[in-house]
Design a protein around this motif. Structure first.
Motif, PDB file in Angstrom:
ATOM      1  N   VAL A 130      10.241   4.817 -14.925  1.00  0.00           N
ATOM      2  CA  VAL A 130       8.944   4.680 -14.273  1.00  0.00           C
ATOM      3  C   VAL A 130       8.971   3.737 -13.075  1.00  0.00           C
ATOM      4  O   VAL A 130       9.764   2.804 -13.021  1.00  0.00           O
ATOM      5  CB  VAL A 130       7.807   4.248 -15.232  1.00  0.00           C
ATOM      6  CG1 VAL A 130       7.789   5.089 -16.471  1.00  0.00           C
ATOM      7  CG2 VAL A 130       7.880   2.784 -15.537  1.00  0.00           C
ATOM      8  N   ASP A 171       5.690  -3.096 -15.874  1.00  0.00           N
ATOM      9  CA  ASP A 171       5.395  -3.013 -17.307  1.00  0.00           C
ATOM     10  C   ASP A 171       4.417  -4.099 -17.735  1.00  0.00           C
ATOM     11  O   ASP A 171       4.045  -4.167 -18.889  1.00  0.00           O
ATOM     12  CB  ASP A 171       6.683  -3.111 -18.125  1.00  0.00           C
ATOM     13  CG  ASP A 171       7.460  -4.388 -17.851  1.00  0.00           C
ATOM     14  OD1 ASP A 171       7.483  -4.824 -16.683  1.00  0.00           O
ATOM     15  OD2 ASP A 171       8.051  -4.948 -18.789  1.00  0.00           O
ATOM     16  N   GLU A 173       6.437   1.793 -12.055  1.00  0.00           N
ATOM     17  CA  GLU A 173       5.316   0.859 -12.042  1.00  0.00           C
ATOM     18  C   GLU A 173       5.596  -0.298 -12.985  1.00  0.00           C
ATOM     19  O   GLU A 173       6.385  -0.172 -13.916  1.00  0.00           O
ATOM     20  CB  GLU A 173       4.003   1.565 -12.382  1.00  0.00           C
ATOM     21  CG  GLU A 173       3.953   2.229 -13.739  1.00  0.00           C
ATOM     22  CD  GLU A 173       2.609   2.924 -13.981  1.00  0.00           C
ATOM     23  OE1 GLU A 173       1.583   2.321 -13.674  1.00  0.00           O
ATOM     24  OE2 GLU A 173       2.622   4.060 -14.478  1.00  0.00           O
ATOM     25  N   ALA A 194      11.733  -2.076 -14.471  1.00  0.00           N
ATOM     26  CA  ALA A 194      10.412  -2.540 -14.894  1.00  0.00           C
ATOM     27  C   ALA A 194      10.273  -2.320 -16.402  1.00  0.00           C
ATOM     28  O   ALA A 194       9.366  -1.638 -16.885  1.00  0.00           O
ATOM     29  CB  ALA A 194       9.324  -1.797 -14.127  1.00  0.00           C
ATOM     30  N   TYR A 195      11.231  -2.882 -17.133  1.00  0.00           N
ATOM     31  CA  TYR A 195      11.276  -2.748 -18.594  1.00  0.00           C
ATOM     32  C   TYR A 195      11.777  -4.057 -19.182  1.00  0.00           C
ATOM     33  O   TYR A 195      12.435  -4.840 -18.495  1.00  0.00           O
ATOM     34  CB  TYR A 195      12.257  -1.635 -18.998  1.00  0.00           C
ATOM     35  CG  TYR A 195      11.788  -0.250 -18.650  1.00  0.00           C
ATOM     36  CD1 TYR A 195      11.030   0.497 -19.542  1.00  0.00           C
ATOM     37  CD2 TYR A 195      12.115   0.313 -17.420  1.00  0.00           C
ATOM     38  CE1 TYR A 195      10.597   1.765 -19.222  1.00  0.00           C
ATOM     39  CE2 TYR A 195      11.681   1.591 -17.082  1.00  0.00           C
ATOM     40  CZ  TYR A 195      10.923   2.314 -17.991  1.00  0.00           C
ATOM     41  OH  TYR A 195      10.498   3.566 -17.664  1.00  0.00           O
ATOM     42  N   HIS A 200       0.731  -5.915 -17.882  1.00  0.00           N
ATOM     43  CA  HIS A 200      -0.669  -5.551 -17.708  1.00  0.00           C
ATOM     44  C   HIS A 200      -1.197  -6.326 -16.505  1.00  0.00           C
ATOM     45  O   HIS A 200      -0.691  -7.391 -16.176  1.00  0.00           O
ATOM     46  CB  HIS A 200      -1.494  -5.947 -18.926  1.00  0.00           C
ATOM     47  CG  HIS A 200      -1.147  -5.171 -20.151  1.00  0.00           C
ATOM     48  ND1 HIS A 200      -1.323  -3.813 -20.244  1.00  0.00           N
ATOM     49  CD2 HIS A 200      -0.614  -5.551 -21.334  1.00  0.00           C
ATOM     50  CE1 HIS A 200      -0.933  -3.390 -21.433  1.00  0.00           C
ATOM     51  NE2 HIS A 200      -0.480  -4.423 -22.117  1.00  0.00           N
TER      52      HIS A 200
END
Ligand code: PLP
Lengths: 388, 158
Positions: free
Chosen positions: A38, A42, A40, A368-369, A44
């Motif tokens: 992805v 991770d 974006e 992004a993990y 919030h």
């Protein structure tokens, strides 16, 4: 019966589906896949930013805003751009708040392109530029950047790519998918080529906060470049606000006036709730950015070293949150490599050719993990390449 | 660099020195000796696992007890605090500013067990003037971790 082939826009029909999309469709047919796919964050959206959005709803801020966005927000965008990158824009006439960086890119292209105009699109890069150029009636001219050159634009290649029809250069740095950046000195060489021409720059600076080897440099801050640069950026990456759909354009008044017409007729105004949240983000979000960027940086080092110890070569990314390893040496095409990794080891990464032909031989890995997730994926990649 | 190591370990104690070294751009031996030094000088006091016991069939209750004290002549509150924290059922003891002096977190198998502990052991310690026991009904978040929520990755694939 209606013959749709006669009805639909040819430019749109001829536009290929996003290569990323194709791969996701494949991935979604399987279970227990560990993906690094992805694009974006991770994280919030920080709570105080979400709260500002909620507060605005509680206070009944449910109306359209000014077409260009709430003026306070435009003031904050200007002070942010000035403080971070040394470029200033008049809030009243040189900033437009858009529906994501995506809309910003779209209307910037549409305000400039006339039928037959050429737009230079360096690749590998984010998938939207060439299709949007085509749909706006222009001709994308691909400029391939090279691994050997750390995926930067070579000024001589740029010079050779320019024709009398060239209207614009897309400048996609920090780069998705390669993680490349361009330094002030390197941008100065690009500026040198463009000075004394009528060629504009569309500088997509959505990853400007995600740089790891020094502060991002905006080409608009170079001498003679402000007047020929349109900056597109947004809140999605820096503040983990992808779903809010908010971005912005900064450009000289003469260009903004035209872009604003497209925005006005096509969009009216960007989402009001998101604008109030973004206002809070710009006012009080610097620490959040730092926290997230520090974390990306740790993951960046971790994945770069992880791939290296498996024996996969990549150049060390300096921006965004992707790494673009070279997989050509395994004798498989990007798609074969990624398909087999997916089917045989249930690990998903994106074939590099989804980002342009010059991405062939590479794959995009997003970091992004969490470290734990990245570790798991690296184990699967290692198990796979051992079989090759 | 050293606070980076501490922050990383505080967040995930299972990271190896090798992983930490890579993440902060240092080398393994430096990280290893930094951790050893922290362990030696008591900056790092231990490594534990955060368990949501509500997910198991183990019975347990916990209570927060507000304790009021009379300060002792030589030792202030320290001696009393020590007497309290020496009980293994006491999970934490903190000196407070405000309406009471010590905040004591106790864990036991049943409410009765906790109540007996308070009345028979805690309240009878010299220097303890008063206690107020508050039983914990449900834990939402502890040590920065939200309980009961397993995160699923809802990110769309763009
Ligand atoms: C390089 C680049 N530009 C622009 C965008 C668009 O982002 P948004 O429309 O969410 O602001 C993205 C999103 O992935 C991107 O990677």
């Amino acid at each position: 019966m209606i013959d749709y082939s006669k009805v639909l826009s040819k430019a749109v029909v001829d536009t290929p589906k996003s290569g990323i999309r194709k791969f996701f469709d494949l991935m979604n047919t399987m279970t227990d896949v560990v993906g690094l796919t992805v694009g974006e964050p991770d994280f919030h959206t920080p709570w105080h930013i979400r709260e500002a959005g909620i507060m605005s709803l509680e206070k009944g801020k449910t109306y359209y805003t000014a077409n260009a966005g709430i003026i306070d927000l435009r003031h904050e965008i200007n002070s942010y751009m000035t403080r971070r990158f040394g470029v200033s824009y008049l809030p009243e006439s040189e900033i437009i708040v858009t529906v994501g960086g995506s809309e910003a890119i779209d209307i910037a292209l549409r305000a400039i392109i006339e039928y037959g105009d050429e737009v230079i699109v360096p690749t590998p890069s984010f998938v939207c530029y060439a299709p949007l150029v085509t749909i706006a009636g222009g001709t994308p001219v691909i400029l391939e950047t090279k691994f050997e050159n750390k995926f930067k634009i070579d000024p001589e290649v740029l010079r050779a790519t320019i024709t009398p029809k060239t209207k614009m250069l897309v400048l996609p740095y920090p780069n998705n998918p390669t993680g490349a950046i361009m330094t002030r000195e390197e941008l100065a060489d690009i500026a040198e080529v463009l000075k004394n021409t009528n060629i504009l720059v569309l500088s997509d600076e959505i990853y400007a906060e995600m740089t790891y080897t020094g502060n991002h440099c905006s080409i608009a801050s170079l001498e003679d470049m402000w007047e020929r640069t349109i900056i597109t950026s947004g809140f999605s990456k820096a503040y983990a606000m992808t779903g809010w759909r908010l971005g912005y354009l900064c450009a000289p008044k003469a260009i903004c006036e035209q872009m604003l017409k497209i925005h006005q007729y096509g969009i009216m105004s960007s989402p009001t709730t998101a604008q109030f949240a973004a206002l809070e983000a710009l006012k009080n979000g610097d620490d959040d950015i730092k926290m997230m960027v520090d974390e990306y940086n740790r993951r960046r080092r971790y994945i770069y070293n992880g791939l290296k110890s498996i024996g996969i070569e990549s150049f060390e990314p300096e921006g965004a949150f992707y790494i673009f390893p070279k997989i050509a040496d395994y004798g498989l095409s990007s798609e074969e490599f990624c398909n087999r990794l997916l089917y045989e080891h249930k690990c998903a990464i994106i074939p590099g050719n989804a980002f342009g032909k010059s991405g062939e031989g590479f794959a995009r890995i997003s970091y992004a993990y969490s470290i734990k997730h990245i570790t798991q994926a690296l184990e699967r990649i290692e198990a796979f390449v051992k079989t090759l | 660099m050293n606070t980076d190591i501490l922050k990383l370990l505080e967040n995930d104690a299972r990271l190896t020195p090798e992983q930490i070294a890579v993440m902060i751009g240092s080398d393994v031996n430096t990280v290893k000796s930094a951790i050893e030094a922290f362990e030696k000088d008591g900056t790092i006091l231990g490594y534990k696992t955060i368990v949501d016991w509500e997910k198991t069939d183990r019975e347990s209750v916990s209570a927060i007890i507000e304790v009021k004290l009379t300060p002792q002549r030589d030792s202030g509150f320290d001696r009393v605090a020590e007497k309290i924290y020496n009980y293994p059922e006491v999970q934490s003891v903190q000196l407070m500013a405000g309406g009471y002096d010590l905040s004591v977190l106790i864990e036991g198998k049943t409410m009765k067990e906790v109540a007996l502990f308070v009345s028979q052991k805690l309240a009878t310690i010299d220097g303890v003037i008063a206690t107020a026991t508050h039983f914990v009904l449900h834990k939402y978040k502890d040590k920065g971790v939200v309980y009961g929520a397993t995160e699923i990755d809802e990110r769309g694939n763009i």
